[in-house]
Each structure stands twice: as structure tokens, then as C-alpha cells.
Design a protein around this motif. Structure first.
Motif, mmCIF file in Angstrom:
data_model
loop_
_atom_site.group_PDB
_atom_site.id
_atom_site.type_symbol
_atom_site.label_atom_id
_atom_site.label_comp_id
_atom_site.label_asym_id
_atom_site.label_seq_id
_atom_site.Cartn_x
_atom_site.Cartn_y
_atom_site.Cartn_z
ATOM 1 N N SER A 1 0.897 -1.287 0.015
ATOM 2 C CA SER A 1 0.198 -0.078 0.072
ATOM 3 C C SER A 1 0.770 1.268 -0.036
ATOM 4 C CB SER A 1 -1.142 0.076 1.158
ATOM 5 O OG SER A 1 -0.251 -0.204 2.645
ATOM 6 N N THR A 2 2.006 1.154 0.506
ATOM 7 C CA THR A 2 2.913 2.536 0.613
ATOM 8 C C THR A 2 3.475 2.856 -0.836
ATOM 9 O OG1 THR A 2 4.891 1.103 1.015
ATOM 10 C CG2 THR A 2 3.607 2.033 3.035
ATOM 11 N N HIS A 3 3.549 1.636 -1.529
ATOM 12 C CA HIS A 3 3.933 1.982 -2.890
ATOM 13 C C HIS A 3 2.762 2.750 -3.768
ATOM 14 C CE1 HIS A 3 7.014 -1.595 -3.015
ATOM 15 N NE2 HIS A 3 7.250 -0.807 -2.054
ATOM 16 N N GLU A 4 1.613 2.282 -3.536
ATOM 17 C CA GLU A 4 0.256 3.014 -4.216
ATOM 18 C C GLU A 4 0.496 4.207 -3.776
ATOM 19 O OE1 GLU A 4 -2.671 3.630 -6.621
ATOM 20 O OE2 GLU A 4 -1.198 2.141 -6.827
ATOM 21 N N GLN A 5 0.645 4.529 -2.335
ATOM 22 C CA GLN A 5 0.775 6.082 -2.003
ATOM 23 C C GLN A 5 1.523 6.773 -2.566
ATOM 24 O OE1 GLN A 5 0.851 5.274 2.292
ATOM 25 N NE2 GLN A 5 -1.078 4.296 2.557
ATOM 26 N N ILE B 1 -3.731 12.953 -16.980
ATOM 27 C CA ILE B 1 -2.504 12.294 -16.410
ATOM 28 C C ILE B 1 -2.837 10.753 -16.898
ATOM 29 C CG2 ILE B 1 -1.299 11.469 -14.564
ATOM 30 C CD1 ILE B 1 -2.319 13.738 -12.993
ATOM 31 N N PRO B 2 -2.013 10.269 -17.942
ATOM 32 C CA PRO B 2 -2.214 8.825 -18.262
ATOM 33 C C PRO B 2 -2.021 7.803 -17.235
ATOM 34 C CG PRO B 2 -0.908 9.971 -20.041
ATOM 35 C CD PRO B 2 -0.968 10.984 -18.806
ATOM 36 N N GLY B 3 -2.618 6.875 -16.888
ATOM 37 C CA GLY B 3 -2.554 6.029 -15.948
ATOM 38 C C GLY B 3 -2.719 6.363 -14.590
ATOM 39 N N ALA B 4 -3.899 7.171 -14.588
ATOM 40 C CA ALA B 4 -4.295 7.902 -13.048
ATOM 41 C C ALA B 4 -5.221 6.991 -12.401
ATOM 42 C CB ALA B 4 -4.774 9.320 -13.232
ATOM 43 N N GLN B 5 -5.760 6.036 -13.020
ATOM 44 C CA GLN B 5 -6.688 5.375 -12.375
ATOM 45 C C GLN B 5 -6.089 4.214 -11.484
ATOM 46 O OE1 GLN B 5 -6.443 5.696 -15.729
ATOM 47 N NE2 GLN B 5 -8.008 6.390 -16.540
ATOM 48 N N PRO B 6 -6.907 3.844 -10.366
ATOM 49 C CA PRO B 6 -6.231 2.835 -9.293
ATOM 50 C C PRO B 6 -6.123 1.349 -10.415
ATOM 51 C CG PRO B 6 -8.260 4.205 -8.607
ATOM 52 C CD PRO B 6 -8.302 4.421 -9.854
ATOM 53 N N LEU B 7 -5.375 0.677 -9.734
ATOM 54 C CA LEU B 7 -5.274 -0.900 -10.297
ATOM 55 C C LEU B 7 -6.528 -1.553 -10.219
ATOM 56 C CD1 LEU B 7 -1.636 -1.646 -9.090
ATOM 57 C CD2 LEU B 7 -2.527 -1.082 -11.618
ATOM 58 N N SER B 8 -6.854 -2.367 -11.092
ATOM 59 C CA SER B 8 -8.045 -3.264 -11.060
ATOM 60 C C SER B 8 -7.604 -4.674 -10.451
ATOM 61 C CB SER B 8 -8.606 -3.531 -12.488
ATOM 62 O OG SER B 8 -7.723 -4.271 -13.099
ATOM 63 N N ARG C 1 -7.064 -3.419 -3.726
ATOM 64 C CA ARG C 1 -6.081 -3.743 -4.704
ATOM 65 C C ARG C 1 -5.426 -5.204 -4.251
ATOM 66 N NH1 ARG C 1 -5.598 1.755 -3.678
ATOM 67 N NH2 ARG C 1 -5.892 2.877 -5.419
ATOM 68 N N PRO C 2 -4.929 -6.097 -5.002
ATOM 69 C CA PRO C 2 -4.257 -7.252 -4.354
ATOM 70 C C PRO C 2 -2.857 -7.078 -4.109
ATOM 71 C CG PRO C 2 -4.477 -7.202 -7.097
ATOM 72 C CD PRO C 2 -5.309 -6.015 -6.364
ATOM 73 N N VAL C 3 -2.214 -8.006 -3.472
ATOM 74 C CA VAL C 3 -0.957 -7.842 -3.015
ATOM 75 C C VAL C 3 -0.112 -8.778 -3.882
ATOM 76 C CG1 VAL C 3 0.662 -8.037 -1.060
ATOM 77 C CG2 VAL C 3 -1.406 -7.024 -0.611
ATOM 78 N N ALA C 4 1.038 -8.349 -4.590
ATOM 79 C CA ALA C 4 1.686 -9.273 -5.418
ATOM 80 C C ALA C 4 3.153 -9.172 -4.982
ATOM 81 C CB ALA C 4 1.615 -8.833 -6.782
ATOM 82 N N LYS C 5 4.050 -10.320 -5.461
ATOM 83 C CA LYS C 5 5.480 -10.235 -4.946
ATOM 84 C C LYS C 5 6.017 -9.174 -5.569
ATOM 85 C CE LYS C 5 9.208 -13.348 -4.581
ATOM 86 N NZ LYS C 5 9.852 -14.494 -5.061
ATOM 87 N N LEU C 6 6.873 -8.355 -4.838
ATOM 88 C CA LEU C 6 7.447 -7.327 -5.504
ATOM 89 C C LEU C 6 8.943 -8.027 -6.469
ATOM 90 C CD1 LEU C 6 8.060 -4.265 -5.765
ATOM 91 C CD2 LEU C 6 9.494 -4.612 -3.587
ATOM 92 N N ASP C 7 8.984 -7.410 -7.687
ATOM 93 C CA ASP C 7 10.054 -7.803 -8.406
ATOM 94 C C ASP C 7 11.406 -7.286 -7.799
ATOM 95 O OD1 ASP C 7 11.836 -7.694 -10.432
ATOM 96 O OD2 ASP C 7 10.617 -7.721 -11.829
#
Length: 357
Positions: A46-50, A71-78, A94-100
Motif C-alpha cells: 500500500s505504501t507503493h500505491e500511496q 494524466i495517463p494511468g491515473a486510475q487505480p489498479l483493477s 488492490r491485490p498484494v503481489a510479490k515485488l520484483d
């Protein structure tokens, strides 16, 4: 007073990474794989999205310089990691995924910059944009209070904006105002982080509408009222209906139409009733002074007018000012101050700097 407290190191680092991603996104050379990496980075925590949302607000703030507003890409992730439309006032989980691993910590930022530096001259220009964006992020963080980074809706100096919330309630934000929305199944809560707003509440007895500000609360079901945050105090004016107000010590009062109150951390001061149509005149584009001390009148003008008006003569600070002025003609308001205070000298250094002495 505006806070200049710096952001924590981790938040600052993530903001720099988000700015790097955002600059790459706007470079015109953003591949599908890069988009997938960005989606994974945003969804990882969540801190990344913030941080991403903060970076977008920075980019939006530079809109006039770039000559664009969208702003392109301004929408939240689905839920699938792609893009989806955003309804005003509705939060999207938003789902939590493994960080690259290539994007972890400062190594991730250096890795991203390294890839940019190995490409063409246009990519080297992008590197400079990344650095500038990151520097701008740190600088503006020092200049703007943390409240603005937590806002769902905000306005700049001299700007007013009306938004419709998910429940159908309408909110008009006055100049330099920031709001955070916290709706759930039981209560419709709005946090006034700074500034002033006027609320027209959609009726729903099963879900009270609560505005919180500086430790105080204003609770309504369906009504119209304004709330202004004044440092540690909150000013409430009720235009229609009934609201219950509460300070940080749980003291409560009920207001009816035409009443207003000043709420501090430990007390509620009811104020003389006004005609409802004379409340929150800023909604109609007016600024009213009713026997206001000169220094306070100057402070209110500075909330709306570009630039700065400076009062250098403390002997005149408490002189009383009265009048009704248009928000789009505040230079006339400044000129009229001399009629109320004949000994006041008005010097226009530039269109943006006026000295009163």
C-alpha cells in the motif's frame, strides 16, 4: 502555519521511485513488460500505491508548465492488475503481489536509471527528467504540509471545486482545501485536513455523515453546512437543517439553521446567529469583512489572491475593516483599504507583491 517537516526516509525513497516510473511512463517508450513491472510495484504494498498517487499529484501540479491536464494511468489498479475507471469518492481494493527484486530499495531506482542511461540520447534526457522529478518531489514535500499528500480531493490557492461523493452528497471546496474520504457501511466520514468546505448532505438516517476536523466532529443526516479548519480550531456555520457538533473532550452542542460555532480542543463557543443566506459567501464569489482587524483581512486576501500582501505597519494591524468584495477583483479590495484606514500607504512592488505601510 504550514508544516515543513520532512517525510520519513522510506516514504521519500518510494516517492523518488514512483517519480522515476512516472517519468518513464510519459517518455513515450513504455513497453508492455515495463507496464507489468509498474503494476507489480504498485500492487506489492500500500505504501507503493500511496507514493504513486503522490507522484501523480506532483505531475498534475506541473500541468500548466507541460501544457496538459490529463494524466495517463491515473486510475487505480483493477483486481487483475490492469486499469479501470475510477468513480469519485469510491475506494478500490488492490491485490498484494510479490515485488520484483529488481525494484527493491534504492537498488531498484539505480537499476531503473541504469537501464535508462544505456540507451539513446532521448533516454539520457529521460534520466534527467527522472532526477528533476525526484528532486522536485523532495522539495515540494518540504514546502507543502503532509495533509495534502493524504487528500482525496484538494484545491490550490484561489481555486474552488465542487465534487459529488459516492452517496450523492455534494461538497464545494474553497481555496487551499484538502479532504480525505473514509466511507464504510456504517458511517460516511469526511476528514477536513486543511481549508474550508461546504457540504450538502444526501439524506440517509442509517449512515450518518460526519465531518472531522482538528479533533472535532460535525454529525448530520441530511443538511447543508460549512466547516473551516483554523489551525487547532474549527468554525461551523449551519445553513439548513440540524447538526450535532462535538469537541475533542466529548462536549456536545446542537445547531439549528443560522447558528454557528467555534470548536476548540476543549470547548465549544456558540456565536451570534446570522441569516443563512449570508453564510459562506465565498460560494457566490464574495469575501466579506465585518469589522475585521486589518491584519486578519490581509490574511484572508492572501488566501485567495496570487502573490502576497504584506502589512509592515503593526500600529495599524487592529484597525477595523468592513466591506463586501468580489474574489475575482481583490486588487480593488486592497485599494479600498485606504478608505477605511486613511493613514495606510499601499505600495505595489510587483503585481504579485503589495506592501502596506
Amino acid at each position: 502555519m504550514m508544516s515543513t517537516e520532512p517525510m520519513p526516509d522510506d516514504a521519500e525513497r518510494l516517492l523518488e521511485q514512483a517519480c522515476a516510473w512516472l517519468s518513464q511512463l510519459h517518455s513515450g517508450e513504455f513497453s508492455t513488460s515495463a507496464q507489468q513491472e509498474l503494476n507489480a510495484w504498485r500492487a506489492a504494498d500500500s505504501t507503493h500505491e500511496q507514493a504513486w498517487q503522490r507522484a501523480e499529484k506532483l505531475w498534475a501540479g506541473l500541468g500548466q508548465l507541460r501544457g496538459r491536464r490529463v494524466i495517463p494511468g491515473a486510475q487505480p489498479l483493477s483486481g487483475e492488475g490492469g486499469w479501470q475507471a475510477h468513480d469519485e469518492g469510491v475506494r478500490v481494493s488492490r491485490p498484494v503481489a510479490k515485488l520484483d527484486s529488481r525494484l527493491r530499495g534504492n537498488d531498484g531506482l539505480r537499476s531503473l536509471k541504469g537501464r535508462v542511461n544505456t540507451r539513446t540520447r532521448s533516454r539520457r534526457s529521460l534520466t534527467l527528467a527522472v532526477a528533476c522529478c525526484a528532486l522536485l518531489a523532495v522539495t515540494l514535500t518540504a514546502l507543502y504540509p503532509p495533509a495534502f499528500w493524504r487528500a482525496d480531493y484538494l484545491t490550490g490557492k484561489g481555486e474552488q471545486r465542487t465534487v459529488t461523493l459516492a452517496d450523492g452528497s455534494r461538497v464545494m471546496l474553497n481555496t487551499a482545501t484538502a479532504l480525505a474520504i473514509h466511507f464504510d457501511d456504517n458511517v460516511r466520514r469526511v476528514e477536513l485536513l486543511t481549508g474550508e468546505a461546504f457540504f450538502e448532505v444526501a439524506k440517509n438516517p442509517q449512515r450518518p455523515f460526519v465531518v472531522s476536523s482538528a479533533g472535532s466532529e460535525v454529525r448530520a443526516v441530511g443538511t447543508a453546512f460549512s466547516v473551516q479548519r483554523q489551525s487547532a480550531q474549527t468554525q461551523v456555520e449551519l445553513v439548513e437543517g440540524i447538526v450535532e457538533i462535538q469537541d475533542a473532550q466529548q462536549h456536545r452542542e446542537r445547531l439549528t439553521a443560522g447558528q454557528s460555532a467555534l470548536i476548540s480542543g476543549h470547548a465549544i463557543a456558540l456565536q451570534a446567529a446570522k441569516r443563512p443566506e449570508n453564510m459562506a459567501l465565498w460560494r457566490d464569489g464574495y469575501l466579506e469583512f465585518d469589522g475585521l482587524p486589518l491584519h486578519q483581512a490581509v490574511a484572508q486576501i492572501n488566501q485567495y489572491r496570487p502573490g502576497r500582501v504584506v502589512l509592515l505597519n503593526p500600529a495599524l494591524a487592529d484597525k477595523r475593516i468592513s466591506g463586501l468584495f468580489r474574489l475575482d477583483a481583490l486588487d480593488q479590495a486592497i485599494a479600498s483599504l485606504n478608505a477605511a484606514v486613511p493613514e495606510l500607504q499601499i505600495v505595489s512592488v510587483t503585481p504579485y507583491l503589495v506592501v502596506l505601510r
